[in-house]
Design a protein around this motif. Sequence first.
Motif, PDB file in Angstrom:
ATOM      1  N   TYR A  27      52.422  70.325 -13.258  1.00 21.40           N
ATOM      2  CA  TYR A  27      51.348  69.832 -14.114  1.00 21.40           C
ATOM      3  C   TYR A  27      51.359  68.309 -14.256  1.00 21.40           C
ATOM      4  O   TYR A  27      50.376  67.734 -14.663  1.00 21.40           O
ATOM      5  CB  TYR A  27      51.430  70.470 -15.506  1.00 21.40           C
ATOM      6  CG  TYR A  27      51.188  71.942 -15.473  1.00 21.40           C
ATOM      7  CD1 TYR A  27      52.232  72.824 -15.659  1.00 21.40           C
ATOM      8  CD2 TYR A  27      49.922  72.439 -15.247  1.00 21.40           C
ATOM      9  CE1 TYR A  27      52.017  74.191 -15.610  1.00 21.40           C
ATOM     10  CE2 TYR A  27      49.693  73.798 -15.208  1.00 21.40           C
ATOM     11  CZ  TYR A  27      50.740  74.670 -15.383  1.00 21.40           C
ATOM     12  OH  TYR A  27      50.515  76.012 -15.337  1.00 21.40           O
ATOM     13  N   GLY A  28      52.449  67.689 -13.958  1.00 20.43           N
ATOM     14  CA  GLY A  28      52.558  66.242 -14.131  1.00 20.43           C
ATOM     15  C   GLY A  28      51.925  65.481 -12.983  1.00 20.43           C
ATOM     16  O   GLY A  28      52.038  65.858 -11.823  1.00 20.43           O
ATOM     17  N   ILE A  29      51.228  64.436 -13.308  1.00 19.95           N
ATOM     18  CA  ILE A  29      50.653  63.543 -12.290  1.00 19.95           C
ATOM     19  C   ILE A  29      51.287  62.179 -12.491  1.00 19.95           C
ATOM     20  O   ILE A  29      51.179  61.592 -13.571  1.00 19.95           O
ATOM     21  CB  ILE A  29      49.119  63.445 -12.430  1.00 19.95           C
ATOM     22  CG1 ILE A  29      48.472  64.800 -12.183  1.00 19.95           C
ATOM     23  CG2 ILE A  29      48.570  62.407 -11.459  1.00 19.95           C
ATOM     24  CD1 ILE A  29      46.978  64.809 -12.374  1.00 19.95           C
ATOM     25  N   GLY A  30      51.919  61.687 -11.454  1.00 19.51           N
ATOM     26  CA  GLY A  30      52.563  60.394 -11.545  1.00 19.51           C
ATOM     27  C   GLY A  30      51.551  59.255 -11.546  1.00 19.51           C
ATOM     28  O   GLY A  30      50.394  59.421 -11.149  1.00 19.51           O
ATOM     29  N   SER A  31      52.004  58.115 -12.013  1.00 21.45           N
ATOM     30  CA  SER A  31      51.102  56.961 -12.075  1.00 21.45           C
ATOM     31  C   SER A  31      50.692  56.509 -10.676  1.00 21.45           C
ATOM     32  O   SER A  31      49.564  56.050 -10.473  1.00 21.45           O
ATOM     33  CB  SER A  31      51.766  55.817 -12.835  1.00 21.45           C
ATOM     34  OG  SER A  31      52.967  55.424 -12.188  1.00 21.45           O
ATOM     35  N   GLY A  32      51.577  56.645  -9.716  1.00 20.47           N
ATOM     36  CA  GLY A  32      51.245  56.288  -8.342  1.00 20.47           C
ATOM     37  C   GLY A  32      50.178  57.195  -7.755  1.00 20.47           C
ATOM     38  O   GLY A  32      49.284  56.747  -7.030  1.00 20.47           O
ATOM     39  N   THR A  33      50.268  58.467  -8.076  1.00 16.83           N
ATOM     40  CA  THR A  33      49.255  59.416  -7.614  1.00 16.83           C
ATOM     41  C   THR A  33      47.899  59.098  -8.212  1.00 16.83           C
ATOM     42  O   THR A  33      46.874  59.111  -7.521  1.00 16.83           O
ATOM     43  CB  THR A  33      49.664  60.859  -7.989  1.00 16.83           C
ATOM     44  OG1 THR A  33      50.946  61.136  -7.442  1.00 16.83           O
ATOM     45  CG2 THR A  33      48.660  61.864  -7.477  1.00 16.83           C
ATOM     46  N   MET A  34      47.899  58.809  -9.490  1.00 10.47           N
ATOM     47  CA  MET A  34      46.642  58.467 -10.152  1.00 10.47           C
ATOM     48  C   MET A  34      46.056  57.188  -9.561  1.00 10.47           C
ATOM     49  O   MET A  34      44.845  57.105  -9.318  1.00 10.47           O
ATOM     50  CB  MET A  34      46.867  58.295 -11.658  1.00 10.47           C
ATOM     51  CG  MET A  34      45.593  58.114 -12.434  1.00 10.47           C
ATOM     52  SD  MET A  34      44.430  59.478 -12.288  1.00 10.47           S
ATOM     53  CE  MET A  34      45.279  60.730 -13.197  1.00 10.47           C
ATOM     54  N   ALA A  35      46.897  56.210  -9.308  1.00  5.11           N
ATOM     55  CA  ALA A  35      46.424  54.960  -8.698  1.00  5.11           C
ATOM     56  C   ALA A  35      45.874  55.221  -7.296  1.00  5.11           C
ATOM     57  O   ALA A  35      44.859  54.651  -6.903  1.00  5.11           O
ATOM     58  CB  ALA A  35      47.554  53.940  -8.640  1.00  5.11           C
ATOM     59  N   GLY A  36      46.526  56.101  -6.544  1.00  2.65           N
ATOM     60  CA  GLY A  36      46.050  56.440  -5.207  1.00  2.65           C
ATOM     61  C   GLY A  36      44.701  57.133  -5.236  1.00  2.65           C
ATOM     62  O   GLY A  36      43.825  56.854  -4.414  1.00  2.65           O
ATOM     63  N   ILE A  37      44.512  58.029  -6.189  1.00  2.00           N
ATOM     64  CA  ILE A  37      43.226  58.729  -6.320  1.00  2.00           C
ATOM     65  C   ILE A  37      42.124  57.743  -6.677  1.00  2.00           C
ATOM     66  O   ILE A  37      41.031  57.773  -6.103  1.00  2.00           O
ATOM     67  CB  ILE A  37      43.340  59.855  -7.369  1.00  2.00           C
ATOM     68  CG1 ILE A  37      44.240  60.970  -6.841  1.00  2.00           C
ATOM     69  CG2 ILE A  37      41.968  60.390  -7.745  1.00  2.00           C
ATOM     70  CD1 ILE A  37      44.613  62.011  -7.875  1.00  2.00           C
ATOM     71  N   ILE A  38      42.397  56.870  -7.627  1.00  2.00           N
ATOM     72  CA  ILE A  38      41.399  55.868  -8.026  1.00  2.00           C
ATOM     73  C   ILE A  38      41.093  54.930  -6.868  1.00  2.00           C
ATOM     74  O   ILE A  38      39.929  54.606  -6.597  1.00  2.00           O
ATOM     75  CB  ILE A  38      41.884  55.095  -9.266  1.00  2.00           C
ATOM     76  CG1 ILE A  38      41.924  56.035 -10.469  1.00  2.00           C
ATOM     77  CG2 ILE A  38      40.996  53.889  -9.554  1.00  2.00           C
ATOM     78  CD1 ILE A  38      42.609  55.463 -11.683  1.00  2.00           C
ATOM     79  N   PHE A  39      42.111  54.508  -6.151  1.00  2.77           N
ATOM     80  CA  PHE A  39      41.938  53.608  -5.008  1.00  2.77           C
ATOM     81  C   PHE A  39      41.073  54.270  -3.934  1.00  2.77           C
ATOM     82  O   PHE A  39      40.142  53.652  -3.399  1.00  2.77           O
ATOM     83  CB  PHE A  39      43.316  53.242  -4.448  1.00  2.77           C
ATOM     84  CG  PHE A  39      43.283  52.271  -3.326  1.00  2.77           C
ATOM     85  CD1 PHE A  39      43.470  52.686  -2.023  1.00  2.77           C
ATOM     86  CD2 PHE A  39      43.075  50.924  -3.568  1.00  2.77           C
ATOM     87  CE1 PHE A  39      43.444  51.788  -0.983  1.00  2.77           C
ATOM     88  CE2 PHE A  39      43.051  50.021  -2.543  1.00  2.77           C
ATOM     89  CZ  PHE A  39      43.235  50.456  -1.243  1.00  2.77           C
ATOM     90  N   ALA A  40      41.348  55.532  -3.626  1.00  2.00           N
ATOM     91  CA  ALA A  40      40.564  56.248  -2.615  1.00  2.00           C
ATOM     92  C   ALA A  40      39.124  56.450  -3.082  1.00  2.00           C
ATOM     93  O   ALA A  40      38.186  56.333  -2.288  1.00  2.00           O
ATOM     94  CB  ALA A  40      41.218  57.590  -2.302  1.00  2.00           C
TER      95      ALA A  40
END
Length: 79
Positions: A27-40
């Motif tokens: 269930y956890g989303i890391g900050s790097g993953t969130m940044a990657g999603i926003i970047f994409a």
Amino acid sequence: MTKNGLTFFFLSMLAMVSAVEDKGSCYGIGSGTMAGIIFADVAVTIIIVSTTYWYASKRRQKKEKADEVYMNVRANCKT
């Protein structure tokens, strides 16, 4: 895609893959993953907007050229 576009896509995918930090919690989303999603998301949005603008410009130029030819023919007929 151009070389810059492929590089941009590759780097965004690399950021998303390398952003996986916590493999124990599903269930956890890391900050790097969130940044990657926003970047994409931003990258895809920019690609869509620029492609739409390019096609609209081409269509507008084509229409202006057609109107110009029509006006010249019309002016020649009046003389």
